[in-house]
Enzyme design. Structure first.
Site, PDB file in Angstrom:
ATOM      1  N   ARG A   1      -6.614   2.681   3.345  1.00  0.00           N
ATOM      2  CA  ARG A   1      -7.383   1.440   3.265  1.00  0.00           C
ATOM      3  C   ARG A   1      -6.614   0.213   3.752  1.00  0.00           C
ATOM      4  O   ARG A   1      -7.145  -0.901   3.660  1.00  0.00           O
ATOM      5  CB  ARG A   1      -7.839   1.202   1.823  1.00  0.00           C
TER       6      ARG A   1
ATOM      7  N   TYR B   1       0.864  -1.191   0.000  1.00  0.00           N
ATOM      8  CA  TYR B   1       0.000   0.000   0.000  1.00  0.00           C
ATOM      9  C   TYR B   1       0.895   1.233   0.000  1.00  0.00           C
ATOM     10  O   TYR B   1       2.117   1.122   0.055  1.00  0.00           O
ATOM     11  CB  TYR B   1      -0.905  -0.017   1.245  1.00  0.00           C
TER      12      TYR B   1
ATOM     13  N   TRP C   1     -12.293  11.949  -2.125  1.00  0.00           N
ATOM     14  CA  TRP C   1     -10.858  11.748  -1.928  1.00  0.00           C
ATOM     15  C   TRP C   1     -10.033  12.154  -3.144  1.00  0.00           C
ATOM     16  O   TRP C   1      -8.931  12.664  -3.007  1.00  0.00           O
ATOM     17  CB  TRP C   1     -10.542  10.285  -1.591  1.00  0.00           C
TER      18      TRP C   1
HETATM   19  N1  LIG Z   1     -12.472  -0.946  -3.249  1.00  0.00           N
HETATM   20  C1  LIG Z   1     -11.029  -0.904  -3.291  1.00  0.00           C
HETATM   21  C2  LIG Z   1     -10.571   0.500  -3.624  1.00  0.00           C
HETATM   22  C3  LIG Z   1      -9.063   0.549  -3.778  1.00  0.00           C
HETATM   23  C4  LIG Z   1      -8.594   1.956  -4.073  1.00  0.00           C
HETATM   24  O1  LIG Z   1      -9.387   2.870  -4.399  1.00  0.00           O
HETATM   25  N2  LIG Z   1      -7.289   2.141  -3.958  1.00  0.00           N
HETATM   26  C5  LIG Z   1      -6.692   3.442  -4.206  1.00  0.00           C
HETATM   27  C6  LIG Z   1      -5.867   3.878  -3.002  1.00  0.00           C
HETATM   28  S1  LIG Z   1      -6.878   4.085  -1.584  1.00  0.00           S
HETATM   29  C7  LIG Z   1      -5.726   3.340  -5.355  1.00  0.00           C
HETATM   30  O2  LIG Z   1      -5.191   2.294  -5.660  1.00  0.00           O
HETATM   31  N3  LIG Z   1      -5.474   4.511  -5.974  1.00  0.00           N
HETATM   32  C8  LIG Z   1      -4.452   4.711  -6.953  1.00  0.00           C
HETATM   33  C9  LIG Z   1      -4.938   4.630  -8.364  1.00  0.00           C
HETATM   34  O3  LIG Z   1      -6.091   4.216  -8.595  1.00  0.00           O
HETATM   35  O4  LIG Z   1      -4.131   4.963  -9.221  1.00  0.00           O
HETATM   36  C10 LIG Z   1     -10.479  -1.360  -1.911  1.00  0.00           C
HETATM   37  O5  LIG Z   1     -11.168  -1.149  -0.909  1.00  0.00           O
HETATM   38  O6  LIG Z   1      -9.376  -1.942  -1.867  1.00  0.00           O
END
Ligand SMILES: N[C@@H](CCC(=O)N[C@@H](CS)C(=O)NCC(=O)O)C(=O)O
Length: 199
Positions: free
Chosen positions: A14, A8, A104
């Site tokens: 998360r 992460y 977010w």
């Molecule tokens: N429903 C998924 C959502 C995952 C998610 O939105 N991850 C974000 C970070 S909190 C992410 O990877 N963001 C970077 C991107 O999409 O480039 C979970 O709960 O794991």
């Protein structure tokens, strides 16, 4: 015991409920944190291009709630019977529904602020009233021992209070639950050592 690697960003976000479960249970894992500059490369290597992911030996699990629920099951933190398990699941899903209302990824500051204000004024009170009633005078949300639902509340309430310092003033029981989780010795030790980040 399998080999665990949690990937992460270097924030609570998360992944933190899973980290609380690891800390509380003492299950060993690699806490792999990605720097923003490395994210584009890592992203391309992932099936759904999102984190967190948990590698369990050679199996990659995505979805933060599935990851946390799996770890909670391994650690005996899901509830004592299937009804308690469903109660804990419902609390986690409800908290997530409300946390997902926050903008977010909104880039426009004015739009972001407007949505923030609306969520805090019109949505979060519904979450807090409901959780407060569910908790009542109990020590923990479900049954008579701590579950991953208590951990998830403790984790998400840090973000809520960082965004709005007064938000728990009218909810002393929910604040006390957060503090009860944070006082568990292994959780307290993790909080002491984790990186200090806004999210
Ligand atoms: N429903 C998924 C959502 C995952 C998610 O939105 N991850 C974000 C970070 S909190 C992410 O990877 N963001 C970077 C991107 O999409 O480039 C979970 O709960 O794991």
């Amino acid at each position: 015991m399998p080999n665990y690697k949690l990937t992460y960003f270097k924030i609570r976000g998360r992944a933190e409920t899973a980290r609380y479960i690891f800390a509380y249970s003492g299950i060993k894992y690699e806490d792999s944190t990605i720097e923003i500059m490395d994210w584009p490369n890592v992203k391309q290597s992932l099936l759904f291009q999102q984190i967190p992911v948990l590698k369990v030996d050679n199996t990659v699990l995505n979805q933060s709630t599935a990851i946390a629920r799996y770890l909670a099951r391994e650690a005996g933190l899901v509830g004592r019977n299937s009804l308690e398990q469903a109660q804990a699941d419902a609390i986690v899903d409800t908290i997530n529904d409300f946390m997902n209302l926050f903008p977010w990824t909104e880039k426009n500051p004015a739009v972001k602020e407007k949505i923030m204000e609306d969520v805090f004024a019109n949505k979060i009170p519904l979450l807090l009233d409901g959780l407060s009633k569910l908790l009542g005078n109990q020590m923990w949300f479900v049954g008579d021992s701590v579950t991953w639902a208590d951990f998830h509340w403790a984790v998400c309430s840090i973000t809520l209070t960082n965004l709005n310092v007064d938000i728990l003033h009218n909810y002393p029981k929910l604040l006390a639950l957060k503090e009860r989780v944070e006082a568990l010795p292994k959780i307290a030790a993790w909080i002491e050592q984790r990186p200090k980040t806004p999210l």
